[in-house]
Design a protein around this motif. Structure first.
Motif: not given
Length: 758
Positions: A675-676, A701, A703
């Protein structure tokens, strides 16, 4: 006087010239006879590099010298050398060549002969190169000279530094005789003559079915015999036979028959002290018996009387070894092995080998106040081997260490054995275990073993094995190897065919370990090599035995491998037909869970392979990088990442003989999702932030990561995937080689304002 000397010198010169010229006259003729004889009688290719004659070396005989002689096989042995010689020297009677076109052999010298005797699995032999009688007779009919070209009037046979090897695939037997020297002299042309034989062998090795029965045995024979050439009977006179330092002697005679041998022989030890048996110890281990104190009496004797034709027509024979009241005491050690009594006999009344009875009637010794006794008999060994035996007693290994020098390893513990067996091979092969009598128990307490050949000491606190005709029940087995512990319970079946006939042993065992530290077993040869190679360890291919069929239901609290820690490992491990198979292994690791299955396959030892699948869930990526050195090396950015991933991987690879993957054979693929993932303090990101003059790019980041990849042609090929980074959707694809090469394409929208700031 001067005139006489001049005439004498001329005569000597003429004679010397004749001696030089005669060989040149007859060289081609003798070489032609030799070649014709070889071609007419042998189915093999015979070659030599130099053929020469001399009247000087063996005057008045003619000396024939052949260099680099070789005999190479044909048909299924094509290209295989049966015999090679550095030099072959033969002296012959010149007058017979001149008068009758024959070669009469008087002496033979073989220098550095090398003989390779082979027996194939179908019992075909490579030395059967003499043409069949019918085939040879056709040659005789077309060339009347052939049958009488050679006669023997041998006075001397010398062999220097010979080597004889024997390989029998039908019996899985390999044997070798190295540095063979023979000097035999005598007039073999006389009807009755005295022969003198001196023979020495520097080393004899015998291996059968992978077990070495004889290693480094030295043999020498100094013998005189009366040879009755008319009746072909050879009678031993004075002789000495040495096996290492054990002195034996022959008595009796050997008669040559058309279809066998007439034997009347006795072989016995000249020494009657128990100390003589230590003479069988090879020289390389003789220092272990130096200054050892022995007492007791020894009797060694072997007798053969009758006609030997083949395995179904044997003479009567007997072999006996007896030791009475023996004792072995090393001067620097406090204890002794005492009350040694041995009675070993082999008997056959004559006829078939199946009539042989082998018995260990007595085998007894006392060590540290603990007596040990055993007995065994084997009869009808060819048709249906029937064996009966008993073993009972206690062996205190602590006392053994105090009675024998065990410098190369350390051993402790007490073994208590009480086992009896009464069975035959046919009953075992038919699996009629209720008719097989095997009973008893073997226990082990406080066992400890350590040596430089193993990375960690082995300790068995308790072990108990119960024997029955059908199985061995492992009642308890508690072992420690270094920091690792091992507890086993279960049963082993089919153990008798496994031990006696090399069949497959079967079993199912329950395995539990609190800790299994794999790193303790991955030790290089020295601390220096560990420092130099760091995470690489020199290994050899570990072959999984094909005659083992075992199932382990395993439960391990913790496994340490590299820097990885696995917890609550459970599953089934099967060892069968050269394969170790993992079936549904579940574990907790890297703050997540993983299920693994696969196999390590050595059915073809030239092409071993590793094939596995794993499914990992909620794995911490930072811990993954810090736990696997290979990931830290291939993906250094992983150590700067945070987040959790799920991954599936199918992997197949051939292995080389050092247990390393063959890069070109790696295939498979998988998927990685997250997810991340957050990446910070990365050299790549820091440079990008500096280039764009914006510190926000120092932390990235990503995702909605969903990566599909395949392993092929030494590369990891990544299909296009579309993570969200810095609020934008990127497209990433490319490949990465196992050689650390990179080739990725990243498509990312970048604001003109951001570029303008840079």
């Amino acid at each position: 006087m001067k005139k006489f000397i001049k005439i004498f010198a001329i005569i000597v010169g003429v004679i010397f010239l004749i001696l030089l010229v005669i060989p040149l006259i007859f060289k081609d003729k003798i070489e032609r006879i030799a070649r014709e004889e070889m071609n007419n009688q042998l189915n093999a290719e015979v070659q030599w590099t130099d053929f020469s004659l001399s009247m000087i070396k063996k005057f008045p005989s003619l000396s024939i010298s052949v260099h680099d002689l070789s005999v190479v096989g044909e048909k299924q042995f094509e290209g295989d050398t049966l015999l090679s010689l550095n030099k072959f020297l033969m002296s012959v009677n010149l007058s017979t060549i001149i008068r009758s076109n024959r070669i009469e052999v008087e002496s033979i010298l073989l220098d550095q002969p090398l003989i390779h005797a082979k027996v194939l699995a179908d019992s075909t032999v490579n030395w059967d190169i003499v043409k069949a009688t019918e085939e040879f007779q056709e040659e005789v009919d077309t060339n009347a000279e052939v049958s009488s070209n050679f006669t023997v009037n041998l006075q001397s046979l010398v062999i220097n530094h010979g080597i004889i090897t024997y390989s029998d695939k039908s019996l899985l037997l390999d044997a070798g005789i190295y540095d063979l020297n023979v000097d035999m002299s005598g007039d073999l042309s006389a009807s009755i003559t005295d022969l003198k034989i001196k023979t020495s062998i520097n080393r004899v090795d015998i291996d059968m079915e992978g077990t070495r029965y004889v290693k480094g045995l030295k043999v020498s024979l100094d013998a005189e015999m009366i040879a009755d050439m008319t009746n072909e009977v050879f009678t031993f006179k004075e002789n000495d036979l040495m096996l290492n330092r054990l002195n034996l002697c022959f008595e009796g005679s050997i008669g040559m028959l058309e279809d066998g041998y007439d034997l009347d022989l006795t072989l016995s030890s000249k020494d009657t002290n128990f100390e003589a048996i230590l003479g069988l110890v090879p020289d390389e281990f003789a220092h272990y018996t130096k200054d050892v104190q022995t007492t007791g009496n020894l009797t060694m004797e072997s007798v053969a009387k009758g006609i030997y034709r083949d395995a179904n027509h044997l003479p009567a024979f007997n072999v006996m070894l007896k030791v009475d009241d023996g004792k072995i005491k090393y001067p620097d050690l406090p204890k002794a092995i005492e009350d040694i009594n041995i009675d070993f006999q082999v008997n056959n009344k004559g006829g078939s080998a199946d009539s042989t009875l082998t018995e260990i009637k007595t085998f007894h010794f006392v060590l540290g106040q603990n007596p040990f006794d055993a007995s065994m008999s084997v009869q009808t060994p060819m048709s249906n081997a029937r064996f009966k035996g008993v073993m009972a007693g206690v062996i205190d290994l602590n006392s053994l260490k105090e009675a024998m020098p065990l410098d190369s390893f350390d051993i402790k513990g007490v073994i208590d054995a009480h086992i009896s067996v009464d069975a035959d091979m046919q009953t075992i092969e038919k699996e009629l275990y209720d008719q097989v009598m095997v009973n008893g128990q073997l226990t082990m307490n406080g066992f400890y073993y350590n040596s430089k050949d193993i990375p960690e000491a082995v300790t068995i606190s308790t072990a108990s094995l119960l024997f029955s005709p059908k199985n061995i029940i492992l009642d308890q087995f508690n072992c420690n190897i270094g920091r690792s512990d091992l507890s086993l319970k279960g049963r082993l079946e089919n153990y008798l065919p496994y031990v006696l006939n090399d069949e497959t042993i079967k079993g199912e065992l329950t395995h539990y370990s609190r800790l299994l530290d794999v790193n303790e077993f991955l030790v290089a040869g020295s601390e220096e090599s560990v420092r130099a190679e760091e995470d690489t360890v020199a290994m050899e291919l570990m072959e999984v035995p094909k005659n083992i069929d075992l199932v382990f239901n395993s439960s391990i609290d913790k496994i340490l491998y590299d820097k990885l820690e696995m917890n609550q490992v459970k599953g089934k491990i099967t060892v069968r037909d050269g394969v170790v198979k993992l079936d549904g292994i579940d574990m907790n690791l890297l703050k997540g869970q993983m299920t693994m299955s696969g196999q390590y396959n050595t059915q073809d030892t030239q092409k071993p392979y590793f094939d596995f699948f794993f499914n990992a869930r909620d794995i911490d990526i930072t811990q993954t990088a810090n736990s696997f050195s290979v990931i830290d090396s291939l993906l250094p950015i992983a150590s700067s990442s945070k987040g959790k991933i799920g991954a599936k991987l199918e992997y197949y690879s051939l292995l080389d003989q050092e247990m390393s993957p063959v890069i070109s054979s790696i295939t498979g693929g998988g998927n990685m999702v997250s997810k991340s993932i957050e990446v910070s303090d990365s050299e790549v990101l820091n440079k990008m932030a500096s280039l764009l003059n914006n510190n926000k790019y120092k932390t990235m980041k990503a995702e909605d990561i969903n990566i599909d990849f395949v392993l092929k042609d030494g590369k990891i090929i990544v299909s296009p995937f579309h993570p969200k980074v810095f609020g934008s959707t990127l497209t990433v694809q490319g490949e990465q080689g196992f050689d650390h090469s990179l080739n990725y394409v990243v498509k990312a929208p970048i604001s003109r304002k951001e570029v303008a700031k840079a």
